[in-house]
Motif scaffolding. Structure first.
Motif, PDB file in Angstrom:
ATOM      1  N   TYR A  97     -11.671   0.796  10.405  1.00 48.83           N
ATOM      2  CA  TYR A  97     -12.093  -0.461   9.780  1.00 48.83           C
ATOM      3  C   TYR A  97     -13.066  -1.203  10.688  1.00 48.83           C
ATOM      4  O   TYR A  97     -13.739  -2.125  10.258  1.00 48.83           O
TER       5      TYR A  97
ATOM      6  N   ASP B 179       0.816  -1.213   0.000  1.00 51.32           N
ATOM      7  CA  ASP B 179       0.000   0.000   0.000  1.00 51.32           C
ATOM      8  C   ASP B 179       0.860   1.278   0.000  1.00 51.32           C
ATOM      9  O   ASP B 179       0.661   2.163   0.814  1.00 51.32           O
TER      10      ASP B 179
ATOM     11  N   ASN C 228      -1.054  -3.405  14.942  1.00 54.17           N
ATOM     12  CA  ASN C 228      -1.702  -2.474  14.012  1.00 54.17           C
ATOM     13  C   ASN C 228      -3.202  -2.696  14.124  1.00 54.17           C
ATOM     14  O   ASN C 228      -3.682  -3.812  13.878  1.00 54.17           O
TER      15      ASN C 228
ATOM     16  N   TRP D 210      -0.985   6.116  12.417  1.00 52.47           N
ATOM     17  CA  TRP D 210      -0.902   5.940  10.969  1.00 52.47           C
ATOM     18  C   TRP D 210      -1.644   7.099  10.336  1.00 52.47           C
ATOM     19  O   TRP D 210      -2.854   7.153  10.454  1.00 52.47           O
TER      20      TRP D 210
ATOM     21  N   TRP E 110       5.345  -6.032   3.923  1.00 52.45           N
ATOM     22  CA  TRP E 110       3.952  -5.558   3.950  1.00 52.45           C
ATOM     23  C   TRP E 110       3.028  -6.714   3.573  1.00 52.45           C
ATOM     24  O   TRP E 110       3.003  -7.148   2.418  1.00 52.45           O
TER      25      TRP E 110
ATOM     26  N   GLU F 116       0.145   1.046  14.640  1.00 50.39           N
ATOM     27  CA  GLU F 116      -0.656   1.769  13.652  1.00 50.39           C
ATOM     28  C   GLU F 116      -2.057   1.923  14.201  1.00 50.39           C
ATOM     29  O   GLU F 116      -2.604   0.976  14.789  1.00 50.39           O
TER      30      GLU F 116
ATOM     31  N   ARG G 271      -8.613   3.262  -2.181  1.00 55.56           N
ATOM     32  CA  ARG G 271      -7.850   4.446  -1.800  1.00 55.56           C
ATOM     33  C   ARG G 271      -8.264   5.643  -2.661  1.00 55.56           C
ATOM     34  O   ARG G 271      -7.715   5.834  -3.757  1.00 55.56           O
TER      35      ARG G 271
ATOM     36  N   TYR H 157      -7.269  -0.599  13.807  1.00 51.57           N
ATOM     37  CA  TYR H 157      -7.962   0.605  13.350  1.00 51.57           C
ATOM     38  C   TYR H 157      -9.363   0.713  13.926  1.00 51.57           C
ATOM     39  O   TYR H 157     -10.338   0.783  13.169  1.00 51.57           O
TER      40      TYR H 157
ATOM     41  N   ASN I 148      -3.140   6.869   0.069  1.00 53.69           N
ATOM     42  CA  ASN I 148      -3.515   6.494   1.420  1.00 53.69           C
ATOM     43  C   ASN I 148      -3.684   7.821   2.166  1.00 53.69           C
ATOM     44  O   ASN I 148      -2.705   8.552   2.391  1.00 53.69           O
TER      45      ASN I 148
ATOM     46  N   LYS J  35      -4.604   8.659   5.216  1.00 50.56           N
ATOM     47  CA  LYS J  35      -4.635   8.698   6.675  1.00 50.56           C
ATOM     48  C   LYS J  35      -3.573   9.623   7.263  1.00 50.56           C
ATOM     49  O   LYS J  35      -3.341   9.617   8.481  1.00 50.56           O
TER      50      LYS J  35
ATOM     51  N   HIS K  82       7.710   1.384   5.468  1.00 51.62           N
ATOM     52  CA  HIS K  82       7.900  -0.003   5.925  1.00 51.62           C
ATOM     53  C   HIS K  82       9.237  -0.477   5.382  1.00 51.62           C
ATOM     54  O   HIS K  82       9.326  -1.497   4.715  1.00 51.62           O
TER      55      HIS K  82
ATOM     56  N   ASN L  30       6.100  -6.342   8.466  1.00 48.92           N
ATOM     57  CA  ASN L  30       4.856  -5.666   8.823  1.00 48.92           C
ATOM     58  C   ASN L  30       3.640  -6.439   8.304  1.00 48.92           C
ATOM     59  O   ASN L  30       3.537  -6.733   7.102  1.00 48.92           O
ATOM     60  N   GLU L  31       2.738  -6.764   9.223  1.00 51.36           N
ATOM     61  CA  GLU L  31       1.460  -7.402   8.887  1.00 51.36           C
ATOM     62  C   GLU L  31       1.606  -8.623   7.978  1.00 51.36           C
ATOM     63  O   GLU L  31       0.764  -8.863   7.114  1.00 51.36           O
TER      64      GLU L  31
END
Ligand code: ADA
Length: 552
Positions: free
Chosen positions: A423, A136, A417, A503, A325, A457, A520, A419, A525, A527, A300, A365-366
């Motif tokens: 989300y 992303d 992370n 984030w 990612w 995040e 998006r 939200y 992105n 945010k 990242h 990450n994730e």
């Protein structure tokens, strides 16, 4: 780092050619028609003629080799695969962006020589197994960071590593790897010589007590100069004396528990891609300080050396993270991916280890840490990182708690992370949702319940300038409300988390990969608490107010 070696900065306007879809192995470097120019450092895919293109680009310049015994080319970061030629001869390939690497030119030819670099920004699982189209953020191509020619004598220093091994008195461990049978090795800190010995090299280790030296901390970012000389070669590093430790749920710097008020930072700008000029880095850091932050999560990928230098000076703590990612199991179990990650992590540590501001390493990450097949890769990569630097805690940002993360026992700091309010649920749900997800850590692995915990995040999207009487998602007001509620709950109500990295600092262009891009608006992105040109949104003031109050 500065040295007494002859170091030539190769920055400038280089010859440039666009080869597009050409197969790298089919390129005849003698037959390329260079019909354009491109800046180095820079990203070619922000230049008007090549904007948004993926393919093979070629850079050429001329460099003067003198009478040194060895010439070393150093690149601080090339996105994201390259092959280097000197006078038409290939001298090496490199995979993965954002880390520094060296290539030695071992032949003895002197005078002006031709340097050609093929740079590929195509997604290719074989060559660039760490970079994927679905990430992303927009992955730019180019010789995006510094490039240098280093002239070395026969007896020279290959590597200097320094670590703080005790605080009372402050004691510095200096490891020197030299290329020489024997020679006079001298080590000085702030101009005072502590070692002056004829030594045989390989690798030598010295512990130097510095009772008078002031320690580095976020409040007092004191720095010192380490100088190592071997015969006619010398290397200088700016260092800070400090120890980072994890004790139960506390993250300690020199024994003091830390509360990290942070933002996640992408090094991206619409005009420069990922090749941020010094003034943009400076401007970003000025805002981050103004916000009341004491922490940056570099997302990242490893951050620019200039940014780390400035964080050393400003007392901003940094989580320095390897490229990653959302990697799925097919990628995580691919031997090429694992080999490239290991090499990338070695380079990340070797470039950033002398920065006191770097207080933890991050990875993957994730990625799919809930999948049993992923665990061996987490074990391998975390062991590799620990071996490269045993002095810093390691973390990975997980979004796999609800799925049952299987790797939390492997890290030193738990990073989540999540939200809430974006989300999942609305603003009113944020406190309960944060409590629920934090409780999942204990449920997934009891040992991790007593580790420092960072919300690595959390955020909400806001289209710059967008207001609406409903104050719903995508408005600047909604974003500000989410962040206010989260900061209040994490730092005032709960008080047991080690930190938060919002984030994110700025809006960034996302990938061209359609599935991601469709989620998006604007292809960004959104945010960021400032937009992609760093114009503050409403949330800027909310975060500034809340973070500054916490720092009092
Ligand atoms: C993830 C990811 C970020 C960003 C974020 C988002 O947590 O790590 O890079 O994509 O989601 O905006 O949804």
């Amino acid at each position: 780092m500065t040295d007494t070696r002859t170091v030539t900065n190769l920055a400038g306007s280089w010859d440039f050619a666009w080869l597009g879809e050409t197969d790298v192995d089919a390129v005849d470097v003698g037959a390329i028609a260079f019909d354009d120019r491109a800046p180095v450092p820079g990203c070619f895919d922000v230049l008007p003629n090549y904007v948004g293109r993926r393919g093979l680009a070629v850079y050429r310049t001329r460099v003067t080799f003198d009478n040194a015994a060895l010439h070393r080319l150093r690149f601080d970061g090339v996105q994201f695969w390259c092959r280097v030629f000197v006078d038409g001869q290939p001298i090496g390939d490199h995979a993965g962006g954002f880390t520094a690497f060296d290539m030695d030119v071992t032949d003895a030819a002197k005078g002006e020589r031709e340097l050609i670099v093929l740079v590929d920004n195509r997604f290719d699982a074989r060559r660039s197994a760490m970079h994927h189209a679905f990430f992303d953020w927009y992955q730019h191509g180019g010789i995006a960071r510094g490039s240098w020619l280093i002239a070395l004598p026969e007896a020279h220093i290959d590597r200097v590593v320094s670590q703080t091994v005790a605080l009372d008195p402050p004691t510095l461990r200096v490891m020197v790897r030299g290329a020489a049978e024997a020679g006079v090795l001298r080590i000085a800190v702030d101009g005072v010589e502590y070692v002056n010995d004829t030594v045989t090299l390989g690798e030598r280790i010295f512990d130097i007590a510095l009772p008078e030296a002031a320690l580095w901390s976020p409040h007092s970012p004191n720095l010192h100069t380490l100088r190592v000389a071997l015969g006619g070669d010398g290397v200088e590093q700016r260092i800070g004396l400090r120890q980072v430790r994890v004790d139960g749920a506390d993250l300690l710097i020199n024994g003091q528990a830390q509360r990290l008020r942070g933002v996640c930072l992408h090094e991206l700008h619409p005009d420069h891609g990922c090749a941020l000029p010094d003034d943009v880095i400076e401007d970003d850091l000025a805002r981050i300080v103004d916000l009341g932050c004491n922490f940056i999560r570099g997302t990242h990928y490893p951050m620019h050396p200039r940014l780390l230098d400035r964080c050393d000076e400003l007392g901003i703590c940094v989580s320095c993270e390897a490229i990653g990612w959302g990697n799925k199991v097919d990628n995580l179990t691919d031997p090429t991916f694992i080999a490239q990650q290991k090499a990338h992590m070695t380079e990340m540590v070797s470039a950033a280890a002398h920065h006191p501001s770097v207080i933890m390493w991050g990875l993957l990450n994730e990625a799919f840490s809930s999948d049993p097949e992923a665990r061996p890769t987490y074990e391998t990569l975390i062991a590799h990182l620990r071996d490269a630097d045993p002095t810093r805690p390691i973390t990975f940002a997980t979004n796999q708690l609800d799925a049952g993360d299987r790797c939390l026992d492997l890290c030193d700091i738990v990073s989540i992370n999540h939200y809430p309010g974006w989300y999942k649920g609305d603003v009113a749900d944020i406190p309960a949702e944060l409590d629920r997800i934090i409780a999942q850590v204990a449920a997934s692995d009891a040992a991790s319940a007593n580790k420092p915990l960072i919300l690595s995040e959390l955020g909400a999207g806001a289209i710059p300038g967008w207001e609406d009487p409903h104050n719903g998602r995508w408005t600047e007001t909604y974003q500000a409300t989410v962040l206010e509620a989260a900061i209040e709950h994490l730092f005032t109500t709960r008080r047991d988390v080690t930190g938060l990295a919002i984030w994110q600092y700025c809006d960034v262009r996302t990938t061209e990969f359609v599935e991601t891009a469709l989620k998006r608006p604007r292809g960004f992105n959104n945010k960021g608490i400032v937009d992609e040109h760093r114009r503050p949104k409403l949330a800027y003031d909310s975060v500034r107010h809340a973070y500054r109050k916490l720092s009092e």
